[in-house]
Write a protein that holds these residues in place. Structure first.
Motif, mmCIF file in Angstrom:
data_model
loop_
_atom_site.group_PDB
_atom_site.id
_atom_site.type_symbol
_atom_site.label_atom_id
_atom_site.label_comp_id
_atom_site.label_asym_id
_atom_site.label_seq_id
_atom_site.Cartn_x
_atom_site.Cartn_y
_atom_site.Cartn_z
ATOM 1 N N ALA A 125 46.733 29.614 42.809
ATOM 2 C CA ALA A 125 46.829 30.042 41.449
ATOM 3 C C ALA A 125 46.607 31.598 41.369
ATOM 4 N N ALA A 126 45.743 32.134 41.871
ATOM 5 C CA ALA A 126 45.460 33.469 42.181
ATOM 6 C C ALA A 126 46.607 34.288 43.165
ATOM 7 N N PHE A 127 47.048 33.548 44.107
ATOM 8 C CA PHE A 127 47.985 34.212 44.768
ATOM 9 C C PHE A 127 49.336 34.272 43.978
ATOM 10 N N TYR A 128 49.605 33.282 43.091
ATOM 11 C CA TYR A 128 50.700 33.440 42.438
ATOM 12 C C TYR A 128 50.446 34.466 41.299
ATOM 13 N N ALA A 129 49.514 34.451 40.606
ATOM 14 C CA ALA A 129 49.017 35.717 39.755
ATOM 15 C C ALA A 129 49.262 37.159 40.191
ATOM 16 N N LEU A 130 48.741 37.266 41.597
ATOM 17 C CA LEU A 130 48.778 38.541 41.892
ATOM 18 C C LEU A 130 50.164 38.840 42.228
ATOM 19 N N THR A 131 50.951 37.949 42.834
ATOM 20 C CA THR A 131 52.319 38.535 43.296
ATOM 21 C C THR A 131 53.409 38.448 42.242
ATOM 22 N N ALA A 132 53.108 37.693 40.917
ATOM 23 C CA ALA A 132 53.952 37.839 39.820
ATOM 24 C C ALA A 132 53.735 39.446 39.168
ATOM 25 N N SER A 133 52.244 39.557 39.314
ATOM 26 C CA SER A 133 51.928 40.519 38.323
ATOM 27 C C SER A 133 52.331 42.068 39.110
ATOM 28 N N ALA A 134 52.215 41.807 40.531
ATOM 29 C CA ALA A 134 52.734 43.005 41.134
ATOM 30 C C ALA A 134 54.058 43.385 41.064
ATOM 31 N N GLY A 135 55.008 42.210 40.843
ATOM 32 C CA GLY A 135 56.378 42.324 40.562
ATOM 33 C C GLY A 135 56.914 42.539 39.456
ATOM 34 N N GLY A 136 56.133 42.495 38.197
ATOM 35 C CA GLY A 136 56.570 42.425 36.813
ATOM 36 C C GLY A 136 56.944 41.356 36.593
ATOM 37 N N GLY A 137 56.489 40.283 37.214
ATOM 38 C CA GLY A 137 57.286 38.754 36.731
ATOM 39 C C GLY A 137 56.372 38.217 35.784
ATOM 40 N N SER A 138 56.623 37.055 35.411
ATOM 41 C CA SER A 138 56.210 36.120 34.377
ATOM 42 C C SER A 138 54.688 35.261 34.962
ATOM 43 N N LEU A 139 53.800 35.309 34.277
ATOM 44 C CA LEU A 139 52.722 34.478 34.717
ATOM 45 C C LEU A 139 52.499 32.999 34.472
ATOM 46 N N ASN A 140 53.803 32.538 33.819
ATOM 47 C CA ASN A 140 53.723 31.188 33.317
ATOM 48 C C ASN A 140 53.555 30.031 34.340
ATOM 49 N N GLY A 141 54.025 30.384 35.579
ATOM 50 C CA GLY A 141 54.014 29.525 36.744
ATOM 51 C C GLY A 141 52.920 29.444 37.580
ATOM 52 N N TRP A 142 51.820 29.989 37.124
ATOM 53 C CA TRP A 142 50.597 30.090 37.909
ATOM 54 C C TRP A 142 50.148 28.745 38.256
ATOM 55 N N ALA A 143 50.433 27.549 37.640
ATOM 56 C CA ALA A 143 49.889 26.290 37.940
ATOM 57 C C ALA A 143 50.990 25.574 38.958
ATOM 58 N N VAL A 144 51.927 26.005 39.270
ATOM 59 C CA VAL A 144 53.102 25.389 39.986
ATOM 60 C C VAL A 144 52.563 25.084 41.408
ATOM 61 N N PRO A 145 52.065 25.994 42.246
ATOM 62 C CA PRO A 145 51.626 25.789 43.437
ATOM 63 C C PRO A 145 50.114 25.013 43.615
ATOM 64 N N MET A 146 49.377 24.679 42.615
ATOM 65 C CA MET A 146 48.256 24.267 42.701
ATOM 66 C C MET A 146 48.181 22.560 43.229
ATOM 67 N N ALA A 147 49.218 22.071 43.045
ATOM 68 C CA ALA A 147 49.251 20.482 43.391
ATOM 69 C C ALA A 147 49.572 19.943 44.752
ATOM 70 N N THR A 148 49.202 19.102 45.378
ATOM 71 C CA THR A 148 49.375 18.482 46.733
ATOM 72 C C THR A 148 50.095 17.441 46.570
#
Length: 432
Positions: A125-148
């Motif tokens: 979730a932190a990887f997603y948030a950092l990547t999306a924030s750096a690129g000016g994207g939406s944080l809505n998908g922070w939970a997507v990569p959490m699940a195995t």
């Protein structure tokens, strides 16, 4: 005289026979389910990118309803909100079993998978948030990569491994149980629509009645099936994702056997539901959730747009770092320790394998991005990230399997041709 230090409990060491049987049975079911799930996903991708793509979309978007429940949904929504509830009901039963009689019943044995799974969710979730924030994207998908996706992950192990320690498969299964709980909580807390407290109150009352029937030892499917459908419909109308109803009922089902019982209600229900979940519910969800139109442009967007890129990095890098670091820290700073049959290289291969996100990741992607175009990008990212993680994990698992195979062959070699493997003739440090 100083007291002797307390020995730490080995995680997934020598388990009682019923526990081993339960783990083996679950592994067999999930492995077969993973292979069927893979076939369904491949069929969906081919269909959605074929000349018959219009037929695929027409079937997926076709609406039908159940007036008695006040529902009118598309086929795609029925598979996500309806059939997938069976999968979550089975997951709830497995979680209850682990909490009551399994590896999560004591803090010492629960520490390792709980910490590893938690880190394996927070870091992606932190990887997603950092990547999306750096690129000016939406944080809505922070939970997507959490699940195995446990079914896919176990399918990879089943295809590629023949000599890996059984503890590695058991580790993955227990880790996935905690991971599933985290995904369920995320859906329940963060992905709810406007709440209808009247409907939620009705769902809660239904769950209380469900609990009372279990406590009173009432048997008979004619009690539980209608009640379960009512709870599911009320949960849906209440604004909470309907799959949460399945988890709640799974946690309520009794897992301990009364005197004279050959199987508990949870065991009987799980025995009946696992084939339906693995062979019907999850594959149909995958069939109508993973049909993404793949073009050179859309694949390029996966690596250039911040949201899908965050999903890919979260699954591939975040999951690996989170699971491995969480396992290492738990083994260092809690009473739990890694099973002596496992090496840290095995744990690293398993951590990479944890980056295969599919069922729950696709579901969260649909909930986080209602817009079809954005949801399509996220689905493509889930598929790409899972494929990369599966490919890297396959290389690592195959390498570890080859090492264990060579060790097995060396230990069973009979150079003297006397019918006795050399390993039993050795003494000293060379003998294992």
């Amino acid at each position: 005289m100083a007291a002797a230090p307390r020995e730490r409990s080995p995680f997934l060491g020598i388990l009682p026979l019923p526990e081993r049987n339960a783990v083996v049975q679950a592994l067999r079911t999930e492995t077969v389910g993973g292979l069927i799930l893979l076939i369904a996903a491949v069929v969906a991708l081919i269909w959605a990118n074929s000349p018959w793509a219009g037929t695929y979309e027409h079937i997926r978007d076709f609406h039908f309803g159940i007036p008695a429940l006040g529902l009118d949904l598309s086929v795609g929504h029925w598979t996500a909100d309806g059939l997938l509830t069976i999968f979550f009901l089975a997951a709830g039963i497995e979680l209850k079993r682990e909490l009551v009689v399994g590896e999560l019943r004591t803090p010492a044995t629960a520490a390792l998978p709980v910490v590893a799974a938690a880190a394996g969710m927070v870091v992606p979730a932190a990887f997603y948030a950092l990547t999306a924030s750096a690129g000016g994207g939406s944080l809505n998908g922070w939970a997507v990569p959490m699940a195995t996706d446990i079914a896919f992950a176990l399918a990879v192990l089943a295809v590629l491994s023949s000599h890996l320690p059984a503890a590695l498969r058991a580790f993955l299964l227990t880790l996935a149980v905690v991971d599933d709980l985290g995904g369920i909580l995320v859906i329940a807390v963060f992905f709810t629509s406007d709440l209808n407290f009247t409907a939620l109150g009705g769902a809660l009352a239904g769950l209380v009645l469900f609990y009372a029937l279990q406590r009173l030892r009432v048997r008979g499917w004619w009690w539980y099936v209608p009640l379960g459908l009512a709870i599911w419909a009320l949960m849906y109308h209440g604004g909470v994702h309907a799959t949460v109803a399945g988890v709640a009922m799974g946690l309520i089902l009794r897992t301990t056997r009364d005197e004279g019982e050959t199987a508990s209600p949870a065991e009987r229900t799980s025995h009946l539901l696992h084939p339906v979940s693995a062979g019907v519910a999850v594959p149909l969800f995958a069939l109508f959730a993973s049909g993404v139109s793949v073009t050179a442009t859309s694949l390029g967007q996966v690596f250039t747009e911040p949201e899908p890129l965050g999903v890919v990095l979260g699954l591939v890098a975040g999951k690996t770092l989170g699971i491995f670091a969480g396992t290492y820290l738990a083994a260092q700073f809690t009473r739990a320790r890694l099973n002596p049959d496992l090496a840290w290289a095995d744990v690293f291969a398993l951590a990479v394998l944890g980056g295969i996100g599919f069922t729950v990741a696709l579901l969260i992607g649909e909930l986080a991005f209602p817009d079809p175009a954005a949801a399509g990008q996220i689905k493509a990212a889930v598929l790409v990230g899972s494929l990369v993680a599966a490919s890297l994990a396959a290389l690592l698992v195959k390498r570890r399997n080859g090492m264990y195979r060579r060790l097995y062959e060396e230990e069973n070699r009979d150079d003297n041709h006397d019918g006795i493997p050399d390993i039993y003739q050795r003494t000293g440090p060379a003998a294992r």
